[in-house]
Write a protein that holds these residues in place. Structure first.
Motif, PDB file in Angstrom:
ATOM      1  N   THR A   1       3.394  10.340  -6.980  1.00 26.19           N
ATOM      2  CA  THR A   1       4.354  10.741  -8.006  1.00 26.19           C
ATOM      3  C   THR A   1       3.632  11.015  -9.323  1.00 26.19           C
ATOM      4  O   THR A   1       3.907  12.003  -9.999  1.00 26.19           O
ATOM      5  N   ARG A   2       2.706  10.150  -9.665  1.00 26.31           N
ATOM      6  CA  ARG A   2       1.951  10.325 -10.917  1.00 26.31           C
ATOM      7  C   ARG A   2       1.108  11.598 -10.875  1.00 26.31           C
ATOM      8  O   ARG A   2       1.028  12.328 -11.874  1.00 26.31           O
ATOM      9  N   ARG A   3       0.514  11.891  -9.738  1.00 30.06           N
ATOM     10  CA  ARG A   3      -0.258  13.130  -9.601  1.00 30.06           C
ATOM     11  C   ARG A   3       0.638  14.354  -9.801  1.00 30.06           C
ATOM     12  O   ARG A   3       0.241  15.307 -10.462  1.00 30.06           O
ATOM     13  N   ARG A   4       1.849  14.310  -9.229  1.00 29.97           N
ATOM     14  CA  ARG A   4       2.783  15.421  -9.419  1.00 29.97           C
ATOM     15  C   ARG A   4       3.174  15.548 -10.890  1.00 29.97           C
ATOM     16  O   ARG A   4       3.273  16.651 -11.423  1.00 29.97           O
ATOM     17  N   GLU A   5       3.412  14.406 -11.551  1.00 34.16           N
ATOM     18  CA  GLU A   5       3.759  14.436 -12.969  1.00 34.16           C
ATOM     19  C   GLU A   5       2.642  15.081 -13.780  1.00 34.16           C
ATOM     20  O   GLU A   5       2.902  15.884 -14.677  1.00 34.16           O
ATOM     21  N   LYS A   6       1.408  14.733 -13.472  1.00 33.05           N
ATOM     22  CA  LYS A   6       0.277  15.318 -14.191  1.00 33.05           C
ATOM     23  C   LYS A   6       0.208  16.820 -13.966  1.00 33.05           C
ATOM     24  O   LYS A   6      -0.013  17.580 -14.910  1.00 33.05           O
ATOM     25  N   ARG A   7       0.382  17.246 -12.711  1.00 25.58           N
ATOM     26  CA  ARG A   7       0.347  18.681 -12.417  1.00 25.58           C
ATOM     27  C   ARG A   7       1.475  19.401 -13.138  1.00 25.58           C
ATOM     28  O   ARG A   7       1.278  20.477 -13.691  1.00 25.58           O
ATOM     29  N   GLN A   8       2.670  18.816 -13.144  1.00 28.45           N
ATOM     30  CA  GLN A   8       3.800  19.438 -13.840  1.00 28.45           C
ATOM     31  C   GLN A   8       3.541  19.499 -15.339  1.00 28.45           C
ATOM     32  O   GLN A   8       3.878  20.470 -15.988  1.00 28.45           O
TER      33      GLN A   8
ATOM     34  N   ALA B   1       0.831  -1.211   0.000  1.00 28.55           N
ATOM     35  CA  ALA B   1       0.000   0.000   0.000  1.00 28.55           C
ATOM     36  C   ALA B   1       0.863   1.259   0.000  1.00 28.55           C
ATOM     37  O   ALA B   1       0.548   2.233  -0.697  1.00 28.55           O
ATOM     38  N   VAL B   2       1.957   1.247   0.746  1.00 26.51           N
ATOM     39  CA  VAL B   2       2.853   2.410   0.776  1.00 26.51           C
ATOM     40  C   VAL B   2       3.479   2.614  -0.605  1.00 26.51           C
ATOM     41  O   VAL B   2       3.547   3.745  -1.106  1.00 26.51           O
ATOM     42  N   ARG B   3       3.922   1.539  -1.238  1.00 22.36           N
ATOM     43  CA  ARG B   3       4.526   1.654  -2.568  1.00 22.36           C
ATOM     44  C   ARG B   3       3.515   2.176  -3.587  1.00 22.36           C
ATOM     45  O   ARG B   3       3.836   3.031  -4.417  1.00 22.36           O
TER      46      ARG B   3
ATOM     47  N   LEU C   1      15.745   7.879 -13.319  1.00 19.12           N
ATOM     48  CA  LEU C   1      14.791   7.794 -12.232  1.00 19.12           C
ATOM     49  C   LEU C   1      14.307   9.199 -11.910  1.00 19.12           C
ATOM     50  O   LEU C   1      15.082  10.153 -11.972  1.00 19.12           O
ATOM     51  N   SER C   2      13.046   9.319 -11.552  1.00 22.68           N
ATOM     52  CA  SER C   2      12.575  10.629 -11.107  1.00 22.68           C
ATOM     53  C   SER C   2      13.287  10.959  -9.802  1.00 22.68           C
ATOM     54  O   SER C   2      13.769  10.063  -9.089  1.00 22.68           O
ATOM     55  N   LEU C   3      13.371  12.231  -9.497  1.00 28.72           N
ATOM     56  CA  LEU C   3      14.007  12.626  -8.242  1.00 28.72           C
ATOM     57  C   LEU C   3      13.294  12.012  -7.054  1.00 28.72           C
ATOM     58  O   LEU C   3      13.932  11.598  -6.083  1.00 28.72           O
ATOM     59  N   GLU C   4      11.962  11.924  -7.138  1.00 30.73           N
ATOM     60  CA  GLU C   4      11.187  11.327  -6.040  1.00 30.73           C
ATOM     61  C   GLU C   4      11.529   9.851  -5.866  1.00 30.73           C
ATOM     62  O   GLU C   4      11.714   9.377  -4.752  1.00 30.73           O
ATOM     63  N   GLU C   5      11.605   9.121  -6.989  1.00 30.78           N
ATOM     64  CA  GLU C   5      11.913   7.694  -6.914  1.00 30.78           C
ATOM     65  C   GLU C   5      13.334   7.471  -6.430  1.00 30.78           C
ATOM     66  O   GLU C   5      13.590   6.592  -5.613  1.00 30.78           O
ATOM     67  N   ARG C   6      14.277   8.268  -6.898  1.00 31.33           N
ATOM     68  CA  ARG C   6      15.659   8.149  -6.451  1.00 31.33           C
ATOM     69  C   ARG C   6      15.744   8.374  -4.939  1.00 31.33           C
ATOM     70  O   ARG C   6      16.386   7.621  -4.215  1.00 31.33           O
ATOM     71  N   GLU C   7      15.064   9.420  -4.449  1.00 32.06           N
ATOM     72  CA  GLU C   7      15.087   9.732  -3.024  1.00 32.06           C
ATOM     73  C   GLU C   7      14.399   8.632  -2.212  1.00 32.06           C
ATOM     74  O   GLU C   7      14.865   8.246  -1.155  1.00 32.06           O
ATOM     75  N   ARG C   8      13.276   8.103  -2.740  1.00 35.40           N
ATOM     76  CA  ARG C   8      12.570   7.024  -2.048  1.00 35.40           C
ATOM     77  C   ARG C   8      13.470   5.802  -1.906  1.00 35.40           C
ATOM     78  O   ARG C   8      13.554   5.199  -0.841  1.00 35.40           O
ATOM     79  N   ARG C   9      14.175   5.449  -2.976  1.00 28.10           N
ATOM     80  CA  ARG C   9      15.072   4.284  -2.921  1.00 28.10           C
ATOM     81  C   ARG C   9      16.215   4.524  -1.946  1.00 28.10           C
ATOM     82  O   ARG C   9      16.589   3.613  -1.211  1.00 28.10           O
ATOM     83  N   ARG C  10      16.742   5.736  -1.928  1.00 30.29           N
ATOM     84  CA  ARG C  10      17.823   6.030  -0.980  1.00 30.29           C
ATOM     85  C   ARG C  10      17.329   5.926   0.451  1.00 30.29           C
ATOM     86  O   ARG C  10      17.985   5.333   1.297  1.00 30.29           O
ATOM     87  N   LYS C  11      16.184   6.534   0.749  1.00 29.18           N
ATOM     88  CA  LYS C  11      15.641   6.514   2.113  1.00 29.18           C
ATOM     89  C   LYS C  11      15.269   5.109   2.558  1.00 29.18           C
ATOM     90  O   LYS C  11      15.360   4.786   3.734  1.00 29.18           O
TER      91      LYS C  11
END
Length: 154
Positions: A72-79, A63-65, A119-129
């Motif tokens: 992330t997809r919502r942000r992509e749409k807004r951008q 569920a978290v993933r 990788l999107s910045l969000e995905e890169r940061e998520r993987r690092r965290k």
């Protein structure tokens, strides 16, 4: 059973849920069902195509993933909407004519992809965290010891 995700992220909801669950005395199956019951509808809709017979930890992780991907997809749409309503910013000079519009700049190519993507910045940061491999996204190793990367380069 009254605990709901509401407007929170699944991660925030899961923290609150685990805190309360630790005092409930319920078995793992009941806790899993209560967690699923309290999720927001958009997460429940995405979970329809996934196996929810997992453990409570497995369902929470899934569920978290999903929530991270949806956000992330919502942000992509807004951008995308913003980029369609505004012309790309100019950085000035002759270099500006050859520059890439904002949102399309890439740091490093994402492994296991053809062409120049990253990788999107969000995905890169998520993987690092989450201490996940930046190459394949799996846990238990880093890019320097990634078995998928080793297979791809053989």
């Amino acid at each position: 059973m009254g605990l709901k995700q509401g407007e929170r992220t699944v991660a925030d909801y899961s923290i609150d849920f685990r805190t309360r669950a630790s005092h409930s005395g319920w078995n793992s199956a009941a806790l899993r069902d209560a967690f699923l019951h309290g999720l927001a509808d958009y997460i429940k809709d995405e979970l329809v195509s996934h196996d929810t017979s997992l453990t409570l930890d497995g369902v929470i992780d899934l569920a978290v993933r999903i929530d991270l991907r949806v956000q992330t997809r919502r942000r992509e749409k807004r951008q995308g909407e913003i980029q369609h309503t505004r012309p790309p910013r100019s950085r000035g000079g002759a270099a500006a004519a050859n520059s890439t519009p904002l949102g399309q700049q890439f740091e490093d190519p994402e492994p296991m992809q053809l062409g120049r993507t990253s990788l999107s910045l969000e995905e890169r940061e998520r993987r690092r965290k989450s201490n996940l491999c930046l190459y394949c996204g799996a846990a238990g190793h880093y890019i320097s010891g990634c078995p998928a990367k080793a297979r791809a380069h053989q």
